[in-house]
Design a protein around this motif. Structure first.
Motif, PDB file in Angstrom:
ATOM      1  N   THR A 130      10.451  -2.886 -10.898  1.00 13.47           N
ATOM      2  CA  THR A 130       9.358  -2.472 -11.899  1.00 13.47           C
ATOM      3  C   THR A 130       8.260  -2.774 -10.908  1.00 13.47           C
ATOM      4  O   THR A 130       8.070  -3.271  -9.772  1.00 13.47           O
ATOM      5  CB  THR A 130       9.282  -3.581 -13.147  1.00 13.47           C
ATOM      6  OG1 THR A 130       9.300  -4.973 -12.443  1.00 13.47           O
ATOM      7  CG2 THR A 130      10.539  -3.463 -13.855  1.00 13.47           C
ATOM      8  N   LEU A 131       7.111  -1.925 -11.283  1.00 11.31           N
ATOM      9  CA  LEU A 131       5.906  -2.045 -10.622  1.00 11.31           C
ATOM     10  C   LEU A 131       4.506  -2.057 -11.218  1.00 11.31           C
ATOM     11  O   LEU A 131       4.619  -1.989 -12.753  1.00 11.31           O
ATOM     12  CB  LEU A 131       5.874  -0.799  -9.898  1.00 11.31           C
ATOM     13  CG  LEU A 131       5.536   0.514 -10.487  1.00 11.31           C
ATOM     14  CD1 LEU A 131       4.233   0.913 -10.382  1.00 11.31           C
ATOM     15  CD2 LEU A 131       6.433   1.584  -9.654  1.00 11.31           C
ATOM     16  N   GLU A 132       3.644  -2.584 -10.902  1.00  8.94           N
ATOM     17  CA  GLU A 132       2.201  -2.541 -11.389  1.00  8.94           C
ATOM     18  C   GLU A 132       1.167  -2.551 -10.160  1.00  8.94           C
ATOM     19  O   GLU A 132       1.533  -2.907  -9.260  1.00  8.94           O
ATOM     20  CB  GLU A 132       2.017  -3.994 -12.044  1.00  8.94           C
ATOM     21  CG  GLU A 132       1.985  -5.138 -11.453  1.00  8.94           C
ATOM     22  CD  GLU A 132       1.721  -6.637 -12.275  1.00  8.94           C
ATOM     23  OE1 GLU A 132       1.229  -7.541 -11.485  1.00  8.94           O
ATOM     24  OE2 GLU A 132       1.898  -6.513 -13.164  1.00  8.94           O
ATOM     25  N   LEU A 133       0.011  -1.742 -10.890  1.00 10.21           N
ATOM     26  CA  LEU A 133      -1.034  -1.563  -9.775  1.00 10.21           C
ATOM     27  C   LEU A 133      -1.952  -2.896  -9.684  1.00 10.21           C
ATOM     28  O   LEU A 133      -2.014  -3.754 -10.783  1.00 10.21           O
ATOM     29  CB  LEU A 133      -1.818  -0.601 -10.450  1.00 10.21           C
ATOM     30  CG  LEU A 133      -1.468   0.930 -10.261  1.00 10.21           C
ATOM     31  CD1 LEU A 133      -2.639   1.983 -10.688  1.00 10.21           C
ATOM     32  CD2 LEU A 133      -1.241   1.225  -8.641  1.00 10.21           C
ATOM     33  N   THR A 134      -2.328  -3.224  -8.474  1.00  7.61           N
ATOM     34  CA  THR A 134      -3.095  -4.321  -8.479  1.00  7.61           C
ATOM     35  C   THR A 134      -4.507  -3.999  -8.587  1.00  7.61           C
ATOM     36  O   THR A 134      -5.356  -4.716  -7.865  1.00  7.61           O
ATOM     37  CB  THR A 134      -2.860  -5.130  -7.157  1.00  7.61           C
ATOM     38  OG1 THR A 134      -2.975  -4.511  -5.924  1.00  7.61           O
ATOM     39  CG2 THR A 134      -1.212  -5.644  -7.102  1.00  7.61           C
ATOM     40  N   THR A 165       2.376   9.409  -8.436  1.00  8.48           N
ATOM     41  CA  THR A 165       3.273   9.074  -9.714  1.00  8.48           C
ATOM     42  C   THR A 165       2.861   7.619 -10.148  1.00  8.48           C
ATOM     43  O   THR A 165       3.077   7.094 -11.316  1.00  8.48           O
ATOM     44  CB  THR A 165       4.434   9.154  -9.580  1.00  8.48           C
ATOM     45  OG1 THR A 165       5.004   8.042  -8.468  1.00  8.48           O
ATOM     46  CG2 THR A 165       4.866  10.628  -9.049  1.00  8.48           C
ATOM     47  N   MET A 166       2.340   6.563  -9.196  1.00 11.57           N
ATOM     48  CA  MET A 166       2.380   5.229  -9.577  1.00 11.57           C
ATOM     49  C   MET A 166       1.331   4.878 -10.611  1.00 11.57           C
ATOM     50  O   MET A 166       1.892   4.147 -11.478  1.00 11.57           O
ATOM     51  CB  MET A 166       1.772   4.625  -8.207  1.00 11.57           C
ATOM     52  CG  MET A 166       3.038   4.733  -6.982  1.00 11.57           C
ATOM     53  SD  MET A 166       4.416   4.032  -7.301  1.00 11.57           S
ATOM     54  CE  MET A 166       5.482   5.469  -6.623  1.00 11.57           C
ATOM     55  N   GLU A 203       0.870  -1.134   0.004  1.00  9.47           N
ATOM     56  CA  GLU A 203       0.084   0.050   0.002  1.00  9.47           C
ATOM     57  C   GLU A 203       0.853   1.069   0.019  1.00  9.47           C
ATOM     58  O   GLU A 203       1.414   1.584   1.083  1.00  9.47           O
ATOM     59  CB  GLU A 203      -0.773  -0.244   0.978  1.00  9.47           C
ATOM     60  CG  GLU A 203      -2.027   1.157   1.403  1.00  9.47           C
ATOM     61  CD  GLU A 203      -2.832   1.226   0.057  1.00  9.47           C
ATOM     62  OE1 GLU A 203      -2.541   2.098  -0.663  1.00  9.47           O
ATOM     63  OE2 GLU A 203      -3.504   0.224  -0.384  1.00  9.47           O
ATOM     64  N   MET A 204       0.954   1.720  -1.217  1.00 13.95           N
ATOM     65  CA  MET A 204       2.325   2.627  -1.357  1.00 13.95           C
ATOM     66  C   MET A 204       2.155   3.883  -0.713  1.00 13.95           C
ATOM     67  O   MET A 204       3.118   4.536  -0.057  1.00 13.95           O
ATOM     68  CB  MET A 204       2.327   2.862  -2.994  1.00 13.95           C
ATOM     69  CG  MET A 204       3.573   3.805  -3.365  1.00 13.95           C
ATOM     70  SD  MET A 204       5.212   3.009  -2.894  1.00 13.95           S
ATOM     71  CE  MET A 204       5.134   1.580  -4.109  1.00 13.95           C
ATOM     72  N   THR A 206      -6.523   4.766  -1.965  1.00 14.17           N
ATOM     73  CA  THR A 206      -5.729   3.277  -1.971  1.00 14.17           C
ATOM     74  C   THR A 206      -4.616   3.488  -3.336  1.00 14.17           C
ATOM     75  O   THR A 206      -5.030   4.074  -4.317  1.00 14.17           O
ATOM     76  CB  THR A 206      -6.631   2.011  -2.357  1.00 14.17           C
ATOM     77  OG1 THR A 206      -5.927   0.917  -2.220  1.00 14.17           O
ATOM     78  CG2 THR A 206      -7.318   2.223  -3.726  1.00 14.17           C
ATOM     79  N   MET A 207      -3.739   2.913  -3.005  1.00 15.66           N
ATOM     80  CA  MET A 207      -2.593   2.735  -4.112  1.00 15.66           C
ATOM     81  C   MET A 207      -1.858   1.526  -3.846  1.00 15.66           C
ATOM     82  O   MET A 207      -0.593   1.418  -3.547  1.00 15.66           O
ATOM     83  CB  MET A 207      -1.681   3.999  -4.130  1.00 15.66           C
ATOM     84  CG  MET A 207      -0.920   4.187  -5.182  1.00 15.66           C
ATOM     85  SD  MET A 207      -1.702   4.627  -6.791  1.00 15.66           S
ATOM     86  CE  MET A 207      -2.156   6.259  -6.389  1.00 15.66           C
TER      87      MET A 207
END
Length: 484
Positions: free
Chosen positions: A450-454, A293-294, A153-154, A472-473
């Protein structure tokens, strides 16, 4: 009567002449307003009615503005001709943290000098090794999450990061919230700004007469935070007695030293208010700015790859930016964040009132007239930013290239329309620290992961909690595959 003008002069209007959304007798537009969606509602009315316009709550008009020239002019004339919307100071004072952010008049200037010194570039430069260590702890937390396949949870992790940074820099104590999952001060701090938002917009101060469950929860968090702040002050006094120094080593020590000067007028309550103000500012605005930014990074693997390459170029083998001097080579990471907050402004509403009768854009405003400025319309106006709906962090770098080459502008880019740090004498004193944190955290993130949203990004809601935050993030991190 002072005047702030924008555009050609026309016939002088009164507040009653401004367009107003249809409301109800007596109540006005009260039932149409939802505090968590306030910025969205005001933006919608601006699109329908134009600006300036007004809305009314129980017969009290509130004017709404979007013009960059107007807000720049008003911010330049603070604190002598305009002040922040009065209920802000009243609620902050009642909660016990009427510090630099909300203080007005003569109370503001001495606090400003202390905070500006604490957050100055030389101080942050000297603090850099600690700042890098805290960033390394954030990296370790994210590495554990990536190895376990956990969702981050960023926003919450970034708030822990900014609390640790702010506390260590300003108060000489590192609460190390990044290393614990529960029982941290951040859990109480996060209750406060939503409570501020609710009380500022309340029709009358009902909580003084009857406590709803949310008020009891807020009061419990306020009590815990005030205990934390007072304990921090006492520990600082003990350190100063045990290890005297010719000059204060942080903001808290500077305030305690100034308190001892003859006729200083500084009480423990004043000091506690500023400690809490900085904790809230450090915890919320920078963390939410980075968090926004996410969605843009997750939607653009090519940008992630570019940022990863750039981070490796600057950081080399170091897990985080190795020294303060190297931060200057991380312009793109700041631009990524600045562009995200152009589209998702954390400071989405600025609120003021004049201290005397004024004329603004040919509208006559009486002393005390309530003025809301919504910041996003100007940042989405093609007159101010070329292709304004497009997420393009490079627009901020191209501006610097144009300045250096004195070439022709490649489309509109009016930085005065970007007001996330304010402007004028009361511009945010923590803006340099905020941009350092942006560069540090995002370069570390992109070098390592690397990142991805869930979650579908369309399901991430903007919530007005005094600042504009994501509800939420959730992000999944994966170790970045290094090129051979």
């Amino acid at each position: 009567m002072s005047t702030v003008s924008a555009g050609p002069r026309t016939t002088l209007r009164s507040v009653a002449d401004l367009p107003c959304p249809r409301g109800l007798p007596l109540l006005g537009n009260l039932l149409q307003l939802s505090p968590p969606r306030l910025h969205r509602i005001l933006e919608q009315w601006a699109a329908e009615l134009g600006a300036p316009y007004r809305f009314e709550i129980a017969g009290v008009p509130i004017t709404v503005w979007t013009d960059t020239e107007v807000i720049q002019g008003i911010m330049r004339e603070r604190p002598h001709r305009y002040r922040r919307y009065q209920p802000v100071e009243a609620v902050f004072s009642e909660m016990g943290f009427n510090g630099l952010f909300s203080a007005e008049g003569a109370a503001w200037e001495p606090q400003r000098r202390l905070v500006m010194q604490a957050l100055s570039i030389p101080n942050i430069k000297a603090f850099y090794p600690t700042l890098a260590d805290i960033t390394a702890r954030l990296r370790a937390r994210w590495l554990r999450a990536a190895q376990r396949g956990e969702t981050v949870e960023m926003t919450e992790d970034l708030k822990r990061y900014t609390i640790d940074v702010t506390s260590a820099l300003a108060f000489g104590e590192d609460p190390r919230t990044l290393e614990r999952d529960h029982g941290v001060i951040q859990e109480h701090l996060e209750q406060i700004l939503p409570g501020v938002m609710s009380r500022i917009n309340a029709l009358f101060p009902y909580w003084r007469y009857v406590k709803l469950p949310r008020d009891c929860k807020l009061d419990a968090s306020l009590a815990e935070v005030h205990r934390y702040v007072r304990a921090t002050m006492e520990r600082a006094r003990e350190r100063m007695r045990d290890d005297p120094s010719e000059t204060p080593r942080n903001l808290l020590e500077a305030m305690l030293v100034q308190q001892q000067e003859p006729a200083s007028g500084i009480t423990d309550a004043h000091i506690a208010a500023n400690v809490l103000t900085l904790l809230l500012a450090g915890e919320d605005t920078t963390a939410d700015s980075i968090a926004w930014t996410m969605p843009y990074l997750a939607a653009d693997p090519a940008l992630q790859a570019t940022l990863g390459d750039e981070a490796r170029r600057v950081l080399g083998d170091a897990p985080v930016c190795p020294d303060y001097a190297s931060l200057k080579d991380l312009d793109l990471f700041e631009a990524v964040c600045i562009e995200a907050t152009r589209l998702r402004p954390v400071a989405s509403i600025h609120s003021f009132e004049p201290l005397e009768d004024v004329t603004v854009s040919n509208v006559a405003l009486k002393k005390g007239t309530r003025m809301f400025f919504i910041s996003r319309p100007a940042m989405l106006d093609a007159k101010n930013f070329a292709d304004p709906q497009r997420y393009d962090p490079y627009r901020w770098l191209r501006r610097h290239e144009r300045d250096a080459s004195e070439g022709e502008p490649q489309g509109a880019h009016d930085v005065r329309a970007y007001l996330q740090f304010g402007a004028g004498p009361r511009v945010c004193p923590g803006r340099h620290l905020a941009t350092v944190e942006m560069r540090l955290a995002l370069s570390m993130l992109m070098k390592e992961f690397t990142l991805e949203l869930t979650i579908d990004p369309a399901k991430i809601n903007e919530v007005q909690q005094f600042t504009m935050v994501p509800d939420t993030m959730p992000v999944k991190l994966a170790p970045r595959v290094q090129a051979a």
